[in-house]
Design a protein around this motif. Structure first.
Motif, PDB file in Angstrom:
ATOM      1  N   GLY A  81      27.917  17.813  -2.487  1.00 14.31           N
ATOM      2  CA  GLY A  81      28.348  17.187  -3.726  1.00 14.31           C
ATOM      3  C   GLY A  81      27.204  16.975  -4.683  1.00 14.31           C
ATOM      4  N   ASP A  82      27.215  15.822  -5.362  1.00 17.53           N
ATOM      5  CA  ASP A  82      26.174  15.486  -6.327  1.00 17.53           C
ATOM      6  C   ASP A  82      25.006  14.737  -5.698  1.00 17.53           C
ATOM      7  OD1 ASP A  82      27.451  16.655  -8.481  1.00 17.53           O
ATOM      8  OD2 ASP A  82      28.546  14.831  -9.007  1.00 17.53           O
ATOM      9  N   ASN A  83      25.010  14.604  -4.391  1.00 18.61           N
ATOM     10  CA  ASN A  83      23.991  13.818  -3.711  1.00 18.61           C
ATOM     11  C   ASN A  83      22.639  14.539  -3.714  1.00 18.61           C
ATOM     12  OD1 ASN A  83      25.909  11.726  -2.877  1.00 18.61           O
ATOM     13  ND2 ASN A  83      26.770  13.366  -1.612  1.00 18.61           N
ATOM     14  N   VAL A  84      21.554  13.772  -3.659  1.00 20.52           N
ATOM     15  CA  VAL A  84      20.213  14.340  -3.797  1.00 20.52           C
ATOM     16  C   VAL A  84      19.259  13.816  -2.743  1.00 20.52           C
ATOM     17  CG1 VAL A  84      20.386  14.751  -6.287  1.00 20.52           C
ATOM     18  CG2 VAL A  84      19.569  12.537  -5.462  1.00 20.52           C
ATOM     19  N   LEU A  85      18.225  14.628  -2.484  1.00 21.45           N
ATOM     20  CA  LEU A  85      17.066  14.204  -1.700  1.00 21.45           C
ATOM     21  C   LEU A  85      15.954  13.891  -2.688  1.00 21.45           C
ATOM     22  CD1 LEU A  85      17.048  16.937   1.111  1.00 21.45           C
ATOM     23  CD2 LEU A  85      18.144  14.685   1.139  1.00 21.45           C
ATOM     24  N   VAL A  86      15.257  12.783  -2.457  1.00 22.77           N
ATOM     25  CA  VAL A  86      14.240  12.313  -3.405  1.00 22.77           C
ATOM     26  C   VAL A  86      12.931  12.062  -2.658  1.00 22.77           C
ATOM     27  CG1 VAL A  86      13.669  10.596  -5.160  1.00 22.77           C
ATOM     28  CG2 VAL A  86      16.072  11.167  -4.713  1.00 22.77           C
ATOM     29  N   LEU A  87      11.949  12.919  -2.875  1.00 24.14           N
ATOM     30  CA  LEU A  87      10.636  12.723  -2.268  1.00 24.14           C
ATOM     31  C   LEU A  87       9.840  11.758  -3.140  1.00 24.14           C
ATOM     32  CD1 LEU A  87       8.700  13.615   0.028  1.00 24.14           C
ATOM     33  CD2 LEU A  87       7.807  15.328  -1.571  1.00 24.14           C
ATOM     34  N   CYS A  88       9.160  10.812  -2.494  1.00 23.88           N
ATOM     35  CA  CYS A  88       8.457   9.755  -3.239  1.00 23.88           C
ATOM     36  C   CYS A  88       6.997   9.641  -2.826  1.00 23.88           C
ATOM     37  CB  CYS A  88       9.122   8.399  -2.982  1.00 23.88           C
ATOM     38  SG  CYS A  88      10.869   8.329  -3.430  1.00 23.88           S
ATOM     39  N   GLU A  89       6.177   9.236  -3.780  1.00 23.52           N
ATOM     40  CA  GLU A  89       4.829   8.767  -3.464  1.00 23.52           C
ATOM     41  C   GLU A  89       4.907   7.273  -3.174  1.00 23.52           C
ATOM     42  OE1 GLU A  89       1.526   9.615  -5.972  1.00 23.52           O
ATOM     43  OE2 GLU A  89       2.192  11.657  -6.448  1.00 23.52           O
ATOM     44  N   VAL A  90       4.057   6.812  -2.266  1.00 25.54           N
ATOM     45  CA  VAL A  90       3.991   5.386  -1.958  1.00 25.54           C
ATOM     46  C   VAL A  90       2.932   4.737  -2.848  1.00 25.54           C
ATOM     47  CG1 VAL A  90       3.485   3.669  -0.193  1.00 25.54           C
ATOM     48  CG2 VAL A  90       4.777   5.727   0.403  1.00 25.54           C
ATOM     49  N   MET A  91       3.344   3.691  -3.554  1.00 27.96           N
ATOM     50  CA  MET A  91       2.462   2.978  -4.472  1.00 27.96           C
ATOM     51  C   MET A  91       2.345   1.514  -4.071  1.00 27.96           C
ATOM     52  SD  MET A  91       2.104   5.668  -6.413  1.00 27.96           S
ATOM     53  CE  MET A  91       1.344   5.190  -7.973  1.00 27.96           C
ATOM     54  N   ASN A  92       1.247   0.888  -4.466  1.00 28.00           N
ATOM     55  CA  ASN A  92       1.126  -0.560  -4.344  1.00 28.00           C
ATOM     56  C   ASN A  92       1.946  -1.209  -5.452  1.00 28.00           C
ATOM     57  OD1 ASN A  92      -0.829  -0.484  -2.146  1.00 28.00           O
ATOM     58  ND2 ASN A  92      -2.284   0.261  -3.686  1.00 28.00           N
ATOM     59  N   ILE A  93       2.113  -2.524  -5.396  1.00 28.42           N
ATOM     60  CA  ILE A  93       2.954  -3.187  -6.396  1.00 28.42           C
ATOM     61  C   ILE A  93       2.323  -3.197  -7.785  1.00 28.42           C
ATOM     62  CG2 ILE A  93       4.221  -4.583  -4.732  1.00 28.42           C
ATOM     63  CD1 ILE A  93       2.396  -6.926  -5.439  1.00 28.42           C
ATOM     64  N   ASP A  94       1.027  -2.891  -7.876  1.00 30.39           N
ATOM     65  CA  ASP A  94       0.409  -2.747  -9.204  1.00 30.39           C
ATOM     66  C   ASP A  94       0.474  -1.305  -9.695  1.00 30.39           C
ATOM     67  OD1 ASP A  94      -1.421  -1.498  -7.591  1.00 30.39           O
ATOM     68  OD2 ASP A  94      -3.127  -2.769  -8.143  1.00 30.39           O
ATOM     69  N   MET A  95       1.227  -0.464  -8.954  1.00 33.93           N
ATOM     70  CA  MET A  95       1.467   0.951  -9.269  1.00 33.93           C
ATOM     71  C   MET A  95       0.229   1.839  -9.132  1.00 33.93           C
ATOM     72  SD  MET A  95       4.639   0.999  -9.445  1.00 33.93           S
ATOM     73  CE  MET A  95       4.895   2.719  -9.856  1.00 33.93           C
ATOM     74  N   THR A  96      -0.750   1.366  -8.371  1.00 31.71           N
ATOM     75  CA  THR A  96      -1.843   2.239  -7.959  1.00 31.71           C
ATOM     76  C   THR A  96      -1.424   2.929  -6.660  1.00 31.71           C
ATOM     77  OG1 THR A  96      -2.907   0.452  -6.728  1.00 31.71           O
ATOM     78  CG2 THR A  96      -3.619   0.813  -9.020  1.00 31.71           C
ATOM     79  N   PRO A  97      -1.927   4.140  -6.402  1.00 27.65           N
ATOM     80  CA  PRO A  97      -1.526   4.839  -5.171  1.00 27.65           C
ATOM     81  C   PRO A  97      -1.947   4.077  -3.916  1.00 27.65           C
ATOM     82  CG  PRO A  97      -2.534   6.362  -6.722  1.00 27.65           C
ATOM     83  CD  PRO A  97      -2.776   4.986  -7.262  1.00 27.65           C
ATOM     84  N   HIS A  98      -1.044   3.996  -2.949  1.00 25.96           N
ATOM     85  CA  HIS A  98      -1.383   3.390  -1.667  1.00 25.96           C
ATOM     86  C   HIS A  98      -2.417   4.265  -0.957  1.00 25.96           C
ATOM     87  CE1 HIS A  98      -0.750   2.226   2.606  1.00 25.96           C
ATOM     88  NE2 HIS A  98      -0.574   1.023   2.068  1.00 25.96           N
ATOM     89  N   GLU A  99      -3.220   3.673  -0.105  1.00 22.51           N
ATOM     90  CA  GLU A  99      -4.284   4.423   0.574  1.00 22.51           C
ATOM     91  C   GLU A  99      -3.733   5.558   1.439  1.00 22.51           C
ATOM     92  OE1 GLU A  99      -4.792   1.265   4.320  1.00 22.51           O
ATOM     93  OE2 GLU A  99      -6.424   1.599   2.895  1.00 22.51           O
ATOM     94  N   SER A 100      -2.482   5.470   1.854  1.00 25.35           N
ATOM     95  CA  SER A 100      -1.870   6.541   2.645  1.00 25.35           C
ATOM     96  C   SER A 100      -1.316   7.662   1.775  1.00 25.35           C
ATOM     97  CB  SER A 100      -0.738   5.978   3.513  1.00 25.35           C
ATOM     98  OG  SER A 100       0.329   5.494   2.701  1.00 25.35           O
ATOM     99  N   ASN A 101      -1.371   7.510   0.464  1.00 27.82           N
ATOM    100  CA  ASN A 101      -0.781   8.455  -0.477  1.00 27.82           C
ATOM    101  C   ASN A 101      -1.739   9.622  -0.722  1.00 27.82           C
ATOM    102  OD1 ASN A 101       0.258   9.850  -2.664  1.00 27.82           O
ATOM    103  ND2 ASN A 101       0.710   8.030  -3.882  1.00 27.82           N
ATOM    104  N   TRP A 142       9.846   9.302   2.197  1.00 25.35           N
ATOM    105  CA  TRP A 142       8.413   9.089   1.988  1.00 25.35           C
ATOM    106  C   TRP A 142       7.641   9.296   3.275  1.00 25.35           C
ATOM    107  CZ3 TRP A 142      11.820   5.108   2.744  1.00 25.35           C
ATOM    108  CH2 TRP A 142      11.465   4.060   3.610  1.00 25.35           C
ATOM    109  N   ILE A 143       6.318   9.379   3.139  1.00 28.24           N
ATOM    110  CA  ILE A 143       5.404   9.589   4.253  1.00 28.24           C
ATOM    111  C   ILE A 143       4.767   8.244   4.575  1.00 28.24           C
ATOM    112  CG2 ILE A 143       3.347  10.826   5.004  1.00 28.24           C
ATOM    113  CD1 ILE A 143       4.486  12.642   2.332  1.00 28.24           C
ATOM    114  N   ASP A 144       4.836   7.851   5.844  1.00 25.33           N
ATOM    115  CA  ASP A 144       4.370   6.512   6.205  1.00 25.33           C
ATOM    116  C   ASP A 144       2.872   6.489   6.509  1.00 25.33           C
ATOM    117  OD1 ASP A 144       3.929   7.383   8.818  1.00 25.33           O
ATOM    118  OD2 ASP A 144       5.509   6.150   9.712  1.00 25.33           O
ATOM    119  N   GLY A 145       2.401   5.368   7.075  1.00 26.89           N
ATOM    120  CA  GLY A 145       0.976   5.203   7.341  1.00 26.89           C
ATOM    121  C   GLY A 145       0.609   5.308   8.804  1.00 26.89           C
ATOM    122  N   THR A 146       1.477   5.895   9.614  1.00 27.62           N
ATOM    123  CA  THR A 146       1.197   6.048  11.035  1.00 27.62           C
ATOM    124  C   THR A 146      -0.020   6.946  11.240  1.00 27.62           C
ATOM    125  OG1 THR A 146       3.534   5.772  11.602  1.00 27.62           O
ATOM    126  CG2 THR A 146       2.131   6.812  13.253  1.00 27.62           C
TER     127      THR A 146
END
Length: 349
Positions: free
Chosen positions: A77-97, A9-13
């Motif tokens: 192997g079967d391993n994967v890279l997983v790109l994620c959006e950062v969400m708040n706990i109410d599942m709204t997008p975080h301001e850094s998203n 994920w992409i942080d808020g720096t």
């Protein structure tokens, strides 16, 4: 059978966000979906946002929502890279998203079929000096290093080749690599694909770049001006076209004009990466940050129209202003919104 999923994920720096990642062990076979939105089958996860500039300690939980997955070429192997959006706990997008802001723009103008190719420049560092710079002083003046060959001019090729192999094994739309103007400086290109796809893939390619360089005890930086003085900076030249631009030259001109209209030049430049005034000086194949221009085959312009595009009467444009450290979700959103709005207004849709 279990497999490893590297959640990225992409942080808020600020002013330039950093990539973060951690590993989740999942049971069963992975669902390695292709393309943006392909992470739906993977579970959400969480992290401590107070350690990534995305929360305060008293309410630090943040959510990782998978949006894109691909094979992990490092673990195999079967391993994967997983790109994620950062969400708040109410599942709204975080301001850094910033990806959440691109999604509706990509959907609004989908009928215009916008596609992007981004040229990601970067610089290898060995400790505190660019790879290839002598311990004391400076190397020979730049020029011969660009697309060069030989150990006197090329530094880090083994890392670059390994990174390219990793990107191809991950299924990314990598379209090329080349050595750049300064020693230890390189470029890879992603695309041409849609705005969400190119952005997702560029972030994954950046993660793979950092991770690959780790194994060589070298760091990679997207600093737009890694060495002060008479040395080229590092950009993320952004190539763009729509269906209309790929059919008629009038749409090429309309797109260029729209990028220079009113407050648009500064609206874009201020979001094209921190430290842009250090790179866009009017020297080293750049236009001044506070001036807008476009021209055919002009690498000193803000926006270049390739000579072949003028000759063919159709094609794409290259916005040369974005920094190497630009957020691709931001630059593709701004260009899509500005150009597609103008093309629609001009009756070119």
């Amino acid at each position: 059978m279990s497999y490893k999923a590297e959640y990225i994920w992409i942080d808020g720096t600020e002013p330039t966000a950093k990539l973060r990642s951690k590993t989740k062990i999942l049971a069963g076979g992975p669902s390695q979906a292709e393309g943006s939105g392909g992470g739906d089958a993977l579970p959400i996860w969480g992290f401590d946002g107070s350690s990534t500039n995305q929360a305060e300690g008293h309410a630090s939980d943040r959510v990782l929502q998978p949006v894109f997955s691909c094979p992990d070429p490092i673990r195999g192997g079967d391993n994967v890279l997983v790109l994620c959006e950062v969400m708040n706990i109410d599942m709204t997008p975080h301001e850094s998203n910033t990806r959440a802001l691109l999604r509706p723009i990509a959907e609004e103008f989908a009928e215009q079929e916008p596609i992007f190719g981004i040229e990601q420049e970067y610089t290898f560092f060995d400790g505190s000096r660019p790879l290839g710079f002598p311990v004391n002083g400076f190397p020979a003046a730049q020029g011969g290093y660009y697309c060069g060959v030989g150990s006197d001019e090329i530094f880090g090729r083994a890392i670059v080749e390994k990174h390219l192999d990793h990107c191809l094994a991950a299924g990314l739309s990598i379209s090329g690599i080349n050595a750049e103007v300064m020693p230890g400086q390189w470029e890879f290109q992603v695309g041409p694909v849609g705005p969400l796809e190119v952005s997702d893939q560029l972030w994954i390619a950046r993660w793979l770049l950092y991770r690959t360089a780790e194994d060589f005890n070298v760091s990679a930086t997207l600093n737009p001006k890694p060495v002060k003085g008479d040395w080229n900076g590092a950009g993320a030249h952004t190539n763009f076209s729509t269906k209309a631009m790929r059919e008629v030259y009038r749409a090429i001109i309309s797109a260029c004009e729209s990028l220079g209209e009113g407050s648009k030049p500064l609206d874009h430049v201020k979001n094209y990466g921190a430290g842009i005034d250090e790179r866009l000086t009017g020297l080293h194949e750049t236009a001044p940050w506070n001036e807008f221009s476009y021209g055919v085959s002009d690498r000193g312009a803000s926006v270049r129209i390739p000579w072949q595009v003028e000759k063919d009467g159709k094609g794409y444009i290259e916005d040369r202003r974005p920094n190497a450290n630009v957020d691709p979700y931001v630059v593709t959103r701004l260009i899509t919104d500005t150009c597609c709005t103008a093309l629609k207004k001009d009756g070119l849709v």
